[in-house]
Design a protein around this motif. Structure first.
Motif, PDB file in Angstrom:
ATOM      1  N   LYS A 100       0.837  -1.212   0.000  1.00  0.00           N
ATOM      2  CA  LYS A 100       0.000   0.000   0.000  1.00  0.00           C
ATOM      3  C   LYS A 100       0.869   1.258   0.000  1.00  0.00           C
ATOM      4  CE  LYS A 100      -4.224  -1.734   0.438  1.00  0.00           C
ATOM      5  NZ  LYS A 100      -5.356  -1.336  -0.365  1.00  0.00           N
ATOM      6  N   ASP A 101       0.341   2.317  -0.609  1.00  0.00           N
ATOM      7  CA  ASP A 101       1.017   3.609  -0.651  1.00  0.00           C
ATOM      8  C   ASP A 101       0.638   4.464   0.541  1.00  0.00           C
ATOM      9  OD1 ASP A 101       2.118   3.004  -3.137  1.00  0.00           O
ATOM     10  OD2 ASP A 101       0.555   4.061  -4.252  1.00  0.00           O
ATOM     11  N   ILE A 102       1.526   5.388   0.868  1.00  0.00           N
ATOM     12  CA  ILE A 102       1.190   6.489   1.763  1.00  0.00           C
ATOM     13  C   ILE A 102       0.968   7.670   0.841  1.00  0.00           C
ATOM     14  CG2 ILE A 102       1.966   8.002   3.608  1.00  0.00           C
ATOM     15  CD1 ILE A 102       3.864   5.720   4.489  1.00  0.00           C
ATOM     16  N   CYS A 103      -0.217   8.240   0.881  1.00  0.00           N
ATOM     17  CA  CYS A 103      -0.590   9.307  -0.040  1.00  0.00           C
ATOM     18  C   CYS A 103      -0.579  10.646   0.689  1.00  0.00           C
ATOM     19  CB  CYS A 103      -1.974   9.017  -0.618  1.00  0.00           C
ATOM     20  SG  CYS A 103      -2.514  10.229  -1.835  1.00  0.00           S
ATOM     21  N   LEU A 104       0.284  11.547   0.241  1.00  0.00           N
ATOM     22  CA  LEU A 104       0.350  12.905   0.769  1.00  0.00           C
ATOM     23  C   LEU A 104      -0.618  13.752  -0.037  1.00  0.00           C
ATOM     24  CD1 LEU A 104       1.729  15.022   2.587  1.00  0.00           C
ATOM     25  CD2 LEU A 104       3.474  15.233   0.800  1.00  0.00           C
ATOM     26  N   PHE A 105      -1.559  14.364   0.665  1.00  0.00           N
ATOM     27  CA  PHE A 105      -2.634  15.077  -0.024  1.00  0.00           C
ATOM     28  C   PHE A 105      -2.688  16.537   0.435  1.00  0.00           C
ATOM     29  CE2 PHE A 105      -7.228  15.919  -0.802  1.00  0.00           C
ATOM     30  CZ  PHE A 105      -7.238  15.667  -2.145  1.00  0.00           C
ATOM     31  N   GLY A 106      -1.595  17.240   0.296  1.00  0.00           N
ATOM     32  CA  GLY A 106      -1.558  18.675   0.526  1.00  0.00           C
ATOM     33  C   GLY A 106      -1.514  19.082   1.976  1.00  0.00           C
ATOM     34  N   GLY A 107      -1.322  20.316   2.080  1.00  0.00           N
ATOM     35  CA  GLY A 107      -1.217  21.406   1.138  1.00  0.00           C
ATOM     36  C   GLY A 107       0.196  21.680   0.681  1.00  0.00           C
ATOM     37  N   GLY A 118      13.104  14.668   1.460  1.00  0.00           N
ATOM     38  CA  GLY A 118      13.307  13.478   0.648  1.00  0.00           C
ATOM     39  C   GLY A 118      12.332  12.361   0.986  1.00  0.00           C
ATOM     40  N   LEU A 119      11.134  12.718   1.447  1.00  0.00           N
ATOM     41  CA  LEU A 119      10.138  11.735   1.864  1.00  0.00           C
ATOM     42  C   LEU A 119       9.097  11.421   0.794  1.00  0.00           C
ATOM     43  CD1 LEU A 119       9.523  12.874   5.561  1.00  0.00           C
ATOM     44  CD2 LEU A 119      10.549  10.722   4.777  1.00  0.00           C
ATOM     45  N   ILE A 120       9.270  11.954  -0.406  1.00  0.00           N
ATOM     46  CA  ILE A 120       8.323  11.679  -1.485  1.00  0.00           C
ATOM     47  C   ILE A 120       9.012  10.828  -2.551  1.00  0.00           C
ATOM     48  CG2 ILE A 120       6.983  12.681  -3.383  1.00  0.00           C
ATOM     49  CD1 ILE A 120       6.368  15.049  -1.658  1.00  0.00           C
ATOM     50  N   ASP A 121       8.360   9.730  -2.928  1.00  0.00           N
ATOM     51  CA  ASP A 121       8.869   8.891  -4.016  1.00  0.00           C
ATOM     52  C   ASP A 121       8.294   9.331  -5.348  1.00  0.00           C
ATOM     53  OD1 ASP A 121      10.200   7.148  -2.192  1.00  0.00           O
ATOM     54  OD2 ASP A 121       8.308   6.117  -1.836  1.00  0.00           O
ATOM     55  N   GLU A 122       6.979   9.610  -5.342  1.00  0.00           N
ATOM     56  CA  GLU A 122       6.269  10.001  -6.564  1.00  0.00           C
ATOM     57  C   GLU A 122       5.427  11.232  -6.292  1.00  0.00           C
ATOM     58  OE1 GLU A 122       3.948   6.756  -8.049  1.00  0.00           O
ATOM     59  OE2 GLU A 122       5.641   5.365  -7.986  1.00  0.00           O
ATOM     60  N   LEU A 123       5.204  11.997  -7.338  1.00  0.00           N
ATOM     61  CA  LEU A 123       4.417  13.220  -7.239  1.00  0.00           C
ATOM     62  C   LEU A 123       3.411  13.243  -8.375  1.00  0.00           C
ATOM     63  CD1 LEU A 123       4.074  16.023  -5.870  1.00  0.00           C
ATOM     64  CD2 LEU A 123       5.757  16.888  -7.481  1.00  0.00           C
ATOM     65  N   GLY A 124       2.136  13.280  -8.029  1.00  0.00           N
ATOM     66  CA  GLY A 124       1.076  13.359  -9.024  1.00  0.00           C
ATOM     67  C   GLY A 124       0.411  14.721  -8.966  1.00  0.00           C
ATOM     68  N   ILE A 125       0.365  15.391 -10.093  1.00  0.00           N
ATOM     69  CA  ILE A 125      -0.232  16.724 -10.176  1.00  0.00           C
ATOM     70  C   ILE A 125      -1.267  16.723 -11.291  1.00  0.00           C
ATOM     71  CG2 ILE A 125       0.166  19.188 -10.567  1.00  0.00           C
ATOM     72  CD1 ILE A 125       3.087  18.723  -9.770  1.00  0.00           C
ATOM     73  N   SER A 126      -2.475  17.112 -10.956  1.00  0.00           N
ATOM     74  CA  SER A 126      -3.501  17.340 -11.978  1.00  0.00           C
ATOM     75  C   SER A 126      -3.484  18.821 -12.302  1.00  0.00           C
ATOM     76  CB  SER A 126      -4.884  16.933 -11.459  1.00  0.00           C
ATOM     77  OG  SER A 126      -4.934  15.546 -11.261  1.00  0.00           O
ATOM     78  N   VAL A 127      -3.124  19.151 -13.526  1.00  0.00           N
ATOM     79  CA  VAL A 127      -3.084  20.549 -13.954  1.00  0.00           C
ATOM     80  C   VAL A 127      -4.462  20.910 -14.493  1.00  0.00           C
ATOM     81  CG1 VAL A 127      -1.979  22.231 -15.466  1.00  0.00           C
ATOM     82  CG2 VAL A 127      -0.628  20.356 -14.477  1.00  0.00           C
ATOM     83  N   ILE A 128      -5.060  21.913 -13.874  1.00  0.00           N
ATOM     84  CA  ILE A 128      -6.414  22.338 -14.213  1.00  0.00           C
ATOM     85  C   ILE A 128      -6.329  23.501 -15.195  1.00  0.00           C
ATOM     86  CG2 ILE A 128      -8.635  23.093 -13.270  1.00  0.00           C
ATOM     87  CD1 ILE A 128      -7.592  20.321 -12.227  1.00  0.00           C
ATOM     88  N   PRO A 129      -7.095  23.463 -16.280  1.00  0.00           N
ATOM     89  CA  PRO A 129      -6.991  24.505 -17.311  1.00  0.00           C
ATOM     90  C   PRO A 129      -7.655  25.814 -16.890  1.00  0.00           C
ATOM     91  CG  PRO A 129      -8.705  22.962 -17.920  1.00  0.00           C
ATOM     92  CD  PRO A 129      -8.072  22.431 -16.672  1.00  0.00           C
ATOM     93  N   VAL A 130      -7.032  26.476 -15.937  1.00  0.00           N
ATOM     94  CA  VAL A 130      -7.476  27.795 -15.491  1.00  0.00           C
ATOM     95  C   VAL A 130      -6.240  28.560 -15.017  1.00  0.00           C
ATOM     96  CG1 VAL A 130      -7.947  27.054 -13.112  1.00  0.00           C
ATOM     97  CG2 VAL A 130      -9.140  29.031 -14.021  1.00  0.00           C
ATOM     98  N   ILE A 131      -6.233  29.853 -15.239  1.00  0.00           N
ATOM     99  CA  ILE A 131      -5.158  30.716 -14.745  1.00  0.00           C
ATOM    100  C   ILE A 131      -5.764  31.586 -13.658  1.00  0.00           C
ATOM    101  CG2 ILE A 131      -3.537  32.556 -15.334  1.00  0.00           C
ATOM    102  CD1 ILE A 131      -3.501  31.368 -18.200  1.00  0.00           C
ATOM    103  N   LEU A 132      -5.259  31.438 -12.432  1.00  0.00           N
ATOM    104  CA  LEU A 132      -5.815  32.177 -11.294  1.00  0.00           C
ATOM    105  C   LEU A 132      -5.144  33.533 -11.088  1.00  0.00           C
ATOM    106  CD1 LEU A 132      -6.222  29.293  -8.693  1.00  0.00           C
ATOM    107  CD2 LEU A 132      -7.966  30.311 -10.177  1.00  0.00           C
ATOM    108  N   GLY A 133      -3.881  33.663 -11.498  1.00  0.00           N
ATOM    109  CA  GLY A 133      -3.206  34.944 -11.358  1.00  0.00           C
ATOM    110  C   GLY A 133      -2.693  35.231  -9.962  1.00  0.00           C
ATOM    111  N   LYS A 168      13.786  11.936  -8.260  1.00  0.00           N
ATOM    112  CA  LYS A 168      15.075  11.265  -8.404  1.00  0.00           C
ATOM    113  C   LYS A 168      16.093  11.737  -7.381  1.00  0.00           C
ATOM    114  CE  LYS A 168      16.471  10.312 -12.510  1.00  0.00           C
ATOM    115  NZ  LYS A 168      16.904  10.331 -13.896  1.00  0.00           N
ATOM    116  N   GLY A 169      15.842  12.825  -6.708  1.00  0.00           N
ATOM    117  CA  GLY A 169      16.760  13.300  -5.688  1.00  0.00           C
ATOM    118  C   GLY A 169      17.246  14.691  -5.997  1.00  0.00           C
TER     119      GLY A 169
END
Length: 172
Positions: A100-107, A118-133, A168-169
């Motif tokens: 099982k994974d440990i999932c870091l969910f923000g912020g 150095g505690l993150i192995d993978e990083l998943g980012i959903s890029v939302i098509p909006v510019i907030l400025g 990767k470090g």
């Protein structure tokens, strides 16, 4: 986690409606698959409060909210944590199935701390098509740059792009 195209996880006022408006009802963004493979969540207090106001925050999966506010109301299988993040991760690993994974969910501040440590192995980012400025940045100021390897890039008709990276470090 999700971020606007210009790198913010919330607007300057904390509004997240832009995120919910971007998601299409018929698109599978992998939420259920993430829940199945996750043995524990680590969440920052502000993110937990926001998720709770939207009706979430009561997952059956053990959830650890990193906060100094020990009066924060929680529900479900949720525990407040204040202390050394290395110790938290070690404790979770002792009680979570190895597959099982440990999932870091923000912020953003918490993600930045995990990257710096150095505690993150993978990083998943959903890029939302909006510019907030402006608003709350995805990352704070990192102490050093970190190399990433792209593992997956998936796009949806709504315009959302899911990027999964392996860390990767430290850079040289």
């Amino acid at each position: 986690m999700a971020a606007s195209l210009d790198g913010y996880i919330a607007s300057a006022t904390g509004d997240l409606s832009w995120l919910n408006e971007a998601m299409a009802k018929d698109e599978d963004y992998g939420f259920e698959a993430t829940e199945r493979r996750t043995g524990a969540y680590i969440v920052g207090a502000n993110t937990y409060r926001e998720v709770a106001t939207m009706g979430g925050g009561g997952s059956k999966v053990p959830t650890y909210v990193v906060t100094h506010d020990q009066t924060l109301a929680t529900k479900g299988n949720t525990e407040l944590f204040s202390g050394d993040l290395w110790e938290l991760v070690a404790r979770i690993k002792e009680t979570t199935a190895v597959e099982k994974d440990i999932c870091l969910f923000g912020g953003g501040e918490l993600v930045t701390e995990f990257v710096d440590l150095g505690l993150i192995d993978e990083l998943g980012i959903s890029v939302i098509p909006v510019i907030l400025g402006g608003g709350v940045p995805f990352f704070g100021r990192v102490s050093r740059w970190t190399k990433l390897e792209l593992m997956e890039c998936r796009h949806y008709p709504s315009g959302i792009v899911l990027l999964n990276y392996r860390l990767k470090g430290p850079g040289t």
